[in-house]
Design an enzyme around this catalytic site. Structure first.
Site, PDB file in Angstrom:
ATOM      1  N   ARG A  12       0.807  -1.221  -0.006  1.00 48.57           N
ATOM      2  CA  ARG A  12      -0.092  -0.036  -0.047  1.00 48.57           C
ATOM      3  C   ARG A  12       0.809   1.038   0.016  1.00 48.57           C
ATOM      4  NH1 ARG A  12      -2.950  -0.715   5.833  1.00 48.57           N
ATOM      5  NH2 ARG A  12      -0.870  -1.393   6.981  1.00 48.57           N
ATOM      6  N   GLU A  60     -19.597   3.780  -0.671  1.00 44.95           N
ATOM      7  CA  GLU A  60     -18.614   3.289  -1.932  1.00 44.95           C
ATOM      8  C   GLU A  60     -19.124   3.570  -2.987  1.00 44.95           C
ATOM      9  OE1 GLU A  60     -19.502   1.535   0.999  1.00 44.95           O
ATOM     10  OE2 GLU A  60     -17.746   1.063   1.823  1.00 44.95           O
ATOM     11  N   ARG A 169      -2.212  -5.231   0.656  1.00 45.54           N
ATOM     12  CA  ARG A 169      -1.764  -4.192   1.520  1.00 45.54           C
ATOM     13  C   ARG A 169      -0.534  -4.199   2.056  1.00 45.54           C
ATOM     14  NH1 ARG A 169      -5.316  -2.282   5.681  1.00 45.54           N
ATOM     15  NH2 ARG A 169      -6.444  -4.370   5.900  1.00 45.54           N
TER      16      ARG A 169
END
Lengths: 317, 275
Positions: A12, A60, A169
């Protein structure tokens, strides 16, 4: 600004740093988040670029719509959320407002498959690639380490059109050097063998695949290893060539086999009349669950041992 | 344009819209006819920097018709403004047409956003308005949503966002024709108190008769004087306005109308573009 060179970072961080480099060069680059800026690692972007980082809150669907509107205005929006929400919750918004409208929205789904660990079944996308593959012309990418994140995010930026990035991530051992070049539609050949072709996808699976190739070698089985990287479009030439060479293919994905890499590769081979013994490592029609990564990799039969067993069973036939 | 000129334009647009749908025989008559005056007002002075020769002009005010099924109304207005030939109106929904039922930015010159999956347009309009703020170019974004469409939850996500970010360059119009596919809005899932709802979400709210140009002018002019808040103009309208058989009828949403019916309504005065 110099490109990211230090690759001993979380994936990430590689995502955020690359976006910051692009944003410094190009005022059209903007970032959207839905209350997961910390999780996606894009807080430094907000600190550096202020209003060009847009946190829409826990919304979202709205985020993807806003990203689409920004694209109408000529911006290049990179919107991120957990993969489960990116694919399932925003599917119609991404399908119609972004893709059908032929805009330029980059959607990132984090925590692919079992990497959602303790968030469990509600947050564990085994279906995001399957959903996204059904969207015409959409580019679907899954990097396998920090360097490939940097390279593929730059390719997404250059590509005129929507993209879906499946982003692990956390840190994952480096596979590529900082100067490696990546392309949409190009896989990487990591090892050339002549017995079996292992095609892996993503950070979790590429570690298992590389480990499996080592284990097989100790048993005298020489595996070709491909890091697929680009699910759509697939690297047709490399996959067809290696499938033809070995005649045995095992696809390895942290995702449902149905709808995922396994089916994409199978269709490619069938279309081209390449007849192989096929094995599929991936989730077999199951929901997610909680557990640590090690537990989940074993629970869904994604481990290096599972890959070896599958390869050997195919070679015996 | 003065009020009489606007009325004349709207009458012509309504006629073109009806012949456009009538030449096919079926279409979203009701929700197209209810926004004819609103579109007439927007495209004759309210929206700035529009250029039919350059539909994607950078500094134009943009419009998102979130109730995308109202395409034929917008097509009539855009054709009259010269964005494409009037003859295209005779191609609605035929295979290969540039005028599909639902607005498509890649098919029709002058359409800024593809819509049709209800509830999505306001988010896109927020993105356009936010983008204008980033560009600091003074652009406005307009958005038209339906009353039934208000039932889609995404509108309220967008409503919160627009207010939180102070998008005072976003002007949304609710086409409040009181009808939806399965019945009256009140019968299906009522949306009242709709003014209070938008106010509670932090919007600057106005109410106007959506067929009255003086009322529209008053609402838009007042809205432009307010800074820091997104604007909502709730327009009371009549679904199917101007087509007597369907006016105010639940069945007007997507209805069969014959070319003969439309010709009869206009006493045989057929537009020149109709072959």
């Amino acid at each position: 600004m110099a490109e990211v060179k230090d690759m001993d970072i979380e994936m990430r961080q590689a995502y955020c740093r690359t976006l910051m480099e692009l944003a410094a060069e190009d005022p059209r680059v903007v970032v959207l988040e839905a209350d997961l800026m910390k999780a996606s690692g894009t807080m430094p972007f907000k600190d550096a670029f202020g209003k060009r980082a847009i946190d829409v809150g826990v919304a979202e669907a709205d985020m993807v719509g806003i990203a689409s509107g920004l694209s109408v205005q000529g911006f290049i929006p990179f919107a991120a959320t957990f993969g489960c929400f990116a694919a399932r919750r925003t599917f119609d918004q991404f399908f119609i407002s972004s893709n059908y409208a032929k805009l330029n929205v980059k959607l990132t789904g984090t925590d692919p498959g079992v990497s959602a660990v303790y968030n469990g079944g509600t947050h564990m996308p085994f279906e995001d690639i399957g959903l996204m593959r059904m969207i015409p012309d959409l580019v679907i990418l899954e990097p396998s380490d920090a360097a490939s994140v940097c390279g593929l995010v730059r390719e997404m930026y250059k590509h005129q059109g929507c993209c879906y990035l499946r982003l692990h991530r956390k840190k994952s051992p480096a596979i590529y050097g900082p100067d490696e070049k990546f392309e949409i539609g190009k896989a990487k050949l990591l090892k050339d063998g002549n017995d079996v072709t292992l095609i892996g996808l993503g950070a979790v699976m590429m570690q298992e695949v590389l480990k499996a190739a080592g284990l097989l070698e100790k048993e005298g089985i020489n595996a070709t290893v491909i890091d697929a990287l680009s699910v759509k479009p697939l690297d047709r030439d490399l996959i067809l060539a290696k499938a033809r060479e070995t005649g045995v293919v095992v696809t390895c994905e942290n995702h449902q086999v149905d709808g995922g890499l396994g089916m994409a590769v199978t269709k490619l081979l069938a279309d081209e009349n390449v007849f192989c013994r096929m094995g599929y490592i991936g989730v077999q029609d199951r929901f997610g669950q909680v557990g640590n990564l090690d537990y989940l990799v074993k629970a869904y039969n994604l481990s290096a041992d599972d890959i070896c067993a599958k390869a050997k069973s195919l070679l015996k036939k | 344009m003065n009020e009489n000129e606007l009325k004349a334009f709207a009458a012509e647009a309504r006629k073109n819209c009806l012949f456009c749908i009538g030449s096919l025989g079926v279409g979203h008559v009701g929700g197209a006819l209810s926004i004819i005056e609103i579109l007439t007002y927007l495209y004759n002075g309210e929206m700035r920097n529009l250029d039919p020769k350059n539909p994607r002009r950078e500094d134009r005010d943009m419009l998102v018709v979130s109730k995308g099924h109202s395409g034929p109304a917008l097509y009539a207005v855009l054709a009259m403004q010269g964005f494409f030939p009037m003859e295209w109106l005779d191609t609605l929904n035929r295979g290969g047409t540039r005028l599909p039922s639902h607005c498509d930015r890649n098919q029709t010159p002058g359409i800024d956003m593809s819509t049709g999956s209800l509830g999505q347009g306001l988010s896109a309009a927020c993105g356009i308005a936010y983008g204008a703020k980033l560009k600091e170019n003074g652009q406005r974004c307009y958005c038209i949503i339906g009353d039934g469409e208000t039932q889609e939850g995404q509108n309220w996500e967008a409503a919160m966002f627009a207010a939180a970010k102070g998008l005072d360059n976003l002007i949304t119009i609710t086409d409040y024709n009181k009808l939806q596919i399965d019945g009256t809005v009140e019968q299906v899932v009522g949306i009242e108190d709709i003014e209070a709802k938008w106010k509670a979400f932090g919007w600057d709210v106005y109410r106007a008769d959506g067929h009255d140009f003086k009322a529209l002018e008053k609402a838009f002019d007042a809205a432009h004087k307010v800074d820091g808040k997104p604007k909502m103009i709730i327009c009371d309208t009549i679904k199917g306005k101007g087509f007597p058989r369907l006016e105010g009828q639940v069945g007007s949403h997507n209805a069969n109308i014959t070319l003969d019916e439309v010709k009869e309504l206009y006493k045989g005065e057929v537009p020149a573009w109709l072959k």
